[in-house]
Every structure is written in C-alpha cells, then in structure tokens.
Scaffold this motif. Structure first.
Motif, PDB file in Angstrom:
ATOM      1  N   LEU A  45      43.644  44.602  42.004  1.00 31.67           N
ATOM      2  CA  LEU A  45      44.086  45.447  42.987  1.00 31.67           C
ATOM      3  C   LEU A  45      43.230  45.719  44.168  1.00 31.67           C
ATOM      4  N   VAL A  46      43.847  45.305  45.261  1.00 30.73           N
ATOM      5  CA  VAL A  46      43.106  45.739  46.589  1.00 30.73           C
ATOM      6  C   VAL A  46      43.425  47.030  47.189  1.00 30.73           C
ATOM      7  N   TYR A  47      42.368  47.702  47.314  1.00 30.66           N
ATOM      8  CA  TYR A  47      42.640  49.307  47.600  1.00 30.66           C
ATOM      9  C   TYR A  47      41.455  49.659  48.528  1.00 30.66           C
ATOM     10  N   LYS A  48      41.905  49.892  49.827  1.00 33.02           N
ATOM     11  CA  LYS A  48      40.692  50.682  50.631  1.00 33.02           C
ATOM     12  C   LYS A  48      39.232  49.937  50.786  1.00 33.02           C
ATOM     13  N   ASP A  49      39.488  48.529  51.146  1.00 28.80           N
ATOM     14  CA  ASP A  49      38.181  47.754  51.288  1.00 28.80           C
ATOM     15  C   ASP A  49      37.481  47.345  49.741  1.00 28.80           C
ATOM     16  N   LYS A  50      38.292  47.512  48.758  1.00 23.11           N
ATOM     17  CA  LYS A  50      37.611  47.055  47.682  1.00 23.11           C
ATOM     18  C   LYS A  50      38.577  46.587  46.648  1.00 23.11           C
ATOM     19  N   VAL A  51      38.112  45.731  45.757  1.00 26.06           N
ATOM     20  CA  VAL A  51      38.903  45.177  44.735  1.00 26.06           C
ATOM     21  C   VAL A  51      38.606  45.775  43.367  1.00 26.06           C
ATOM     22  N   TYR A  52      39.539  46.252  42.955  1.00 27.30           N
ATOM     23  CA  TYR A  52      39.603  46.740  41.492  1.00 27.30           C
ATOM     24  C   TYR A  52      39.955  45.823  40.334  1.00 27.30           C
ATOM     25  N   PHE A  66      41.081  36.344  15.911  1.00 26.66           N
ATOM     26  CA  PHE A  66      42.484  36.899  16.437  1.00 26.66           C
ATOM     27  C   PHE A  66      42.202  38.091  17.369  1.00 26.66           C
ATOM     28  N   TYR A  67      42.874  38.410  18.332  1.00 25.80           N
ATOM     29  CA  TYR A  67      42.657  39.417  19.198  1.00 25.80           C
ATOM     30  C   TYR A  67      42.291  40.602  18.625  1.00 25.80           C
ATOM     31  N   LYS A  68      41.373  41.448  19.001  1.00 25.89           N
ATOM     32  CA  LYS A  68      40.851  42.695  18.456  1.00 25.89           C
ATOM     33  C   LYS A  68      40.718  43.492  20.039  1.00 25.89           C
ATOM     34  N   MET A  69      41.743  44.276  20.254  1.00 28.48           N
ATOM     35  CA  MET A  69      41.526  45.028  21.763  1.00 28.48           C
ATOM     36  C   MET A  69      42.115  46.509  21.503  1.00 28.48           C
ATOM     37  N   ASN A  70      41.287  47.254  21.771  1.00 31.90           N
ATOM     38  CA  ASN A  70      41.728  48.706  21.752  1.00 31.90           C
ATOM     39  C   ASN A  70      41.601  49.432  23.151  1.00 31.90           C
ATOM     40  N   GLU A  71      40.920  48.922  23.973  1.00 32.26           N
ATOM     41  CA  GLU A  71      40.819  49.487  25.395  1.00 32.26           C
ATOM     42  C   GLU A  71      41.107  48.580  26.660  1.00 32.26           C
ATOM     43  N   TRP A  72      41.245  49.097  27.626  1.00 33.84           N
ATOM     44  CA  TRP A  72      41.238  48.477  28.936  1.00 33.84           C
ATOM     45  C   TRP A  72      39.940  48.979  29.768  1.00 33.84           C
ATOM     46  N   VAL A  73      39.328  48.122  30.578  1.00 32.57           N
ATOM     47  CA  VAL A  73      38.334  48.266  31.442  1.00 32.57           C
ATOM     48  C   VAL A  73      38.485  48.018  32.942  1.00 32.57           C
ATOM     49  N   VAL A  74      37.472  48.799  33.684  1.00 28.14           N
ATOM     50  CA  VAL A  74      37.871  48.481  35.178  1.00 28.14           C
ATOM     51  C   VAL A  74      36.491  48.283  35.849  1.00 28.14           C
ATOM     52  N   TYR A  75      36.458  47.259  36.794  1.00 31.32           N
ATOM     53  CA  TYR A  75      35.288  46.855  37.452  1.00 31.32           C
ATOM     54  C   TYR A  75      35.801  47.108  39.020  1.00 31.32           C
ATOM     55  N   SER A  76      34.762  47.362  40.018  1.00 37.88           N
ATOM     56  CA  SER A  76      35.106  47.111  41.327  1.00 37.88           C
ATOM     57  C   SER A  76      34.180  46.346  42.231  1.00 37.88           C
ATOM     58  N   SER A  77      34.491  45.983  43.407  1.00 40.15           N
ATOM     59  CA  SER A  77      33.599  45.068  44.056  1.00 40.15           C
ATOM     60  C   SER A  77      33.987  45.209  45.536  1.00 40.15           C
ATOM     61  N   SER A  78      33.068  45.043  46.403  1.00 40.43           N
ATOM     62  CA  SER A  78      33.199  45.208  48.051  1.00 40.43           C
ATOM     63  C   SER A  78      33.192  43.687  48.512  1.00 40.43           C
ATOM     64  N   ASP A  79      32.693  42.704  47.766  1.00 39.72           N
ATOM     65  CA  ASP A  79      32.357  41.328  48.219  1.00 39.72           C
ATOM     66  C   ASP A  79      32.783  40.302  47.228  1.00 39.72           C
ATOM     67  N   MET A  80      33.346  40.346  46.126  1.00 38.42           N
ATOM     68  CA  MET A  80      33.748  39.717  45.179  1.00 38.42           C
ATOM     69  C   MET A  80      32.754  39.000  44.386  1.00 38.42           C
ATOM     70  N   LYS A  81      31.377  39.291  44.616  1.00 36.53           N
ATOM     71  CA  LYS A  81      30.375  38.866  44.084  1.00 36.53           C
ATOM     72  C   LYS A  81      29.553  39.578  43.055  1.00 36.53           C
ATOM     73  N   LYS A  82      29.267  40.945  43.582  1.00 36.16           N
ATOM     74  CA  LYS A  82      28.762  42.032  42.807  1.00 36.16           C
ATOM     75  C   LYS A  82      29.931  42.785  42.349  1.00 36.16           C
ATOM     76  N   TRP A  83      29.765  43.265  41.091  1.00 39.37           N
ATOM     77  CA  TRP A  83      30.908  44.247  40.387  1.00 39.37           C
ATOM     78  C   TRP A  83      30.225  45.073  39.614  1.00 39.37           C
ATOM     79  N   GLU A  84      30.943  46.376  39.972  1.00 38.99           N
ATOM     80  CA  GLU A  84      30.363  47.631  39.205  1.00 38.99           C
ATOM     81  C   GLU A  84      31.271  47.968  38.221  1.00 38.99           C
ATOM     82  N   SER A  85      30.625  48.508  37.198  1.00 34.00           N
ATOM     83  CA  SER A  85      31.166  48.869  35.915  1.00 34.00           C
ATOM     84  C   SER A  85      31.693  50.288  35.924  1.00 34.00           C
TER      85      SER A  85
END
Length: 319
Positions: A45-52, A66-85
């Motif tokens: 998602l692009v929102y206010k000069d950041k990518v989420y 097989f898939y073992k998935m219990n949660e979703w995660v989110v990261y953000s970046s201002s330059d598509m290179k460095k990602w903040e958890s």
C-alpha cells in the motif's frame, strides 16, 4: 622492464579481482527484502510517501511441509531499499469465528481508515473464507471490522473445492466504487458498499486462461490490469481492459516460476515515479522453500502500447 610489466600485470589483476568482488558483494544483494523471518503473499500500500508491505508469516519448521501461518506482519519503507519492521498488527485469533490459516491478504485505505481483507479458515462453515479488519493506522493494531466473514465457501459455486474463497484484492475505481476480487481456480469479483465491509450486488465470475489464484488489480494510465497466478507451479500472467469489469484481454506471462517455490504471489505499485513488482520466492538460505518463503522486489516497466515488460527476478533487487 620485466619488473615493470609484472607490476602492471599485478595491478590489472588486482583491479579485476576488486571489480569481480564488488559485483558479488553480498551487501549489494537486496533480495529478499525481508531477512529477519520468512514471509509470503506480499501486498503493498502506498500512503503518504511511504510503502507499507503486508505479508503472511511463514512459521513452518524445516521438517514441516505445509503452510503454518498464524499471523500477518507489516513493514514500511521510504525508498524501497530499507524496510522497517513494526509490531505484529493482526493474528488469526483476532477473528473469533476463524480457526486458522493467515493466508493471503491486502490492505486498502478509505476516508482515513485502513481495511485489511484476509484469508482464514472458517470455524463453523467448512472451507476458506474472507474476513475484514480495520484500523486508524496503516501499521495497526487492527481489529475485526465485521464480527463475521464477508465471504464464505457456501457463497460461491463456480468450483467444488473448499479453498476457492482465498486471496482477496481490493481496488477503488476513479468514480469511488470499490471492488473485491478473489478466488482459487475461479476468479470472482463483487462490488463493495462505501462502508467497505458489505458486498453490494451479486458475485460475478471472470474466465481467465489457466487461472489458479492470487488476483491483483491495478491501473496504469488508461488501462486496468488483472494479474494472477497461472498454472501450478505458478507463473504470473495478466490481462488488460479499459474497464474494471472487463472484458479482459489476456496478454501472456509477466513473471516466470519463483525460485524454489510452487506458489508465486504478486503486488504491483507505483511509487515516486517508478513501478515495482513485489513477489515471494523460496530461495532464502538455509531453509527456504514453498512453505518458508521470502518477499522480494524488482522494477517493472511498460511498453508504449500499455503492455507490461516481463519481470526478471534478481538477487540485486532495488539498488
């Protein structure tokens, strides 16, 4: 004279070695972009000069195939290179009516609220279903917006499987009308009411060549694009239309098989004047694979006629 030639030769050899070393320097390998945990099914998602970046957390141990998935995660970046958890914003347990499987999802913003459409396994209606969470922030925390599933397996009859109601993608058209697309082996879509938590009208079906799953809607200039996972193991193919409701014209393969992963799940965005193709593969060392995937990003380009150039996966990623 021999000493001079030898010295020059050594200097040239040293320079060549330095060049080769710089080309294979692992610090220059930006793919995968998420290295602290396994992640799959990316949606951006692009929102206010950041990518989420939103993704499912692959938690399967090395000996669990097989898939073992219990949660979703989110990261953000201002330059598509460095990602903040960011802290985990949503878990399957946040949906009291669900019993497992944090599968593919997408977040969209409307009127200052963020709506997260997710795939989970329903607790009482057999099969996969689509739920909605909401937050006032793109990083959450999110909570169940509806208190029940938006889409359940008994609502779609195009195919007789229990996992056809997966992989939601949402797009708000220029006239303000929102649409939900989803499906495995059959591609469904329906209008959403302005409140973003109710279907508005009948569920429609789109016939696409070798459609498997993972629909994604985006628009570029005057064209709508519907990309999706094609065959199995999965490539990414796409179709184009002048209208979000079709008719859709198939245009071919956009992305080849993802390394060491049977699935291939894409997200396409424009950010600061550049288009990007976000995907997952299973190539991470030491234990990557179909159930321990990693999110990657490469640039995407368009031809003059609006078709998309084939995306080549790279280790270098965004430099």
């Amino acid at each position: 004279m021999k000493n001079i030639i030898t010295t020059v030769s050594l200097l040239v050899l040293f320079a060549c070695c330095q060049t080769v070393h710089s080309q294979i320097d692992p610090t220059k390998f930006n793919n995968p972009i998420i290295k602290d945990q396994y992640t799959g099914d990316p949606a951006a998602l692009v929102y206010k000069d950041k990518v989420y970046l939103y993704a499912g957390h692959d938690e399967a141990p090395k000996d669990f195939n097989f898939y073992k998935m219990n949660e979703w995660v989110v990261y953000s970046s201002s330059d598509m290179k460095k990602w903040e958890s960011h802290p985990v914003p949503l878990k399957v347990t946040d949906f009291k009516w669900a019993k497992g499987d944090a599968w593919a999802s997408q977040v969209i913003e409307r009127n200052g609220k963020f709506y997260w459409y997710v795939t989970v396994h329903h607790g009482t209606i057999d099969g996969k279903s689509i739920g909605i969470a909401v937050s006032n922030s793109p990083t959450g925390p999110f909570k169940d917006a509806l208190g029940k599933a938006l889409i359940t397996n008994d609502m779609t009859k195009f195919t007789d499987i229990s996992w056809d109601d997966i992989d939601p993608t949402v797009y708000i058209d220029t006239n303000g009308q929102a649409y939900l697309f989803w499906g495995n082996t059959s591609c469904h879509y329906a209008k959403l009411k302005e409140n973003m938590i109710e279907i508005d009208g009948p569920i429609q079906h789109i016939d696409l060549p070798h459609y498997t799953e993972a629909p994604w809607i985006h628009k570029h200039k005057n064209w709508y694009y519907l990309s999706y996972a094609y065959e199995f193991p999965e490539k990414i193919a796409y179709a184009m239309s002048k209208s979000i409701t079709g008719p859709w014209e198939f245009k071919g393969i956009l992305n080849e098989l993802a390394g060491n992963s049977n699935t291939n799940h894409q997200s396409i965005i424009d950010f600061k004047g550049q288009s990007y193709f976000i995907y997952h593969n299973g190539a991470s060392i030491p234990n990557g694979g179909s159930f321990r995937r990693s999110v990657c990003v490469d640039k995407l380009y368009y031809n003059k006629d609006g078709t998309m150039k084939r995306v080549v996966m790279t280790s270098e990623g965004i430099q």
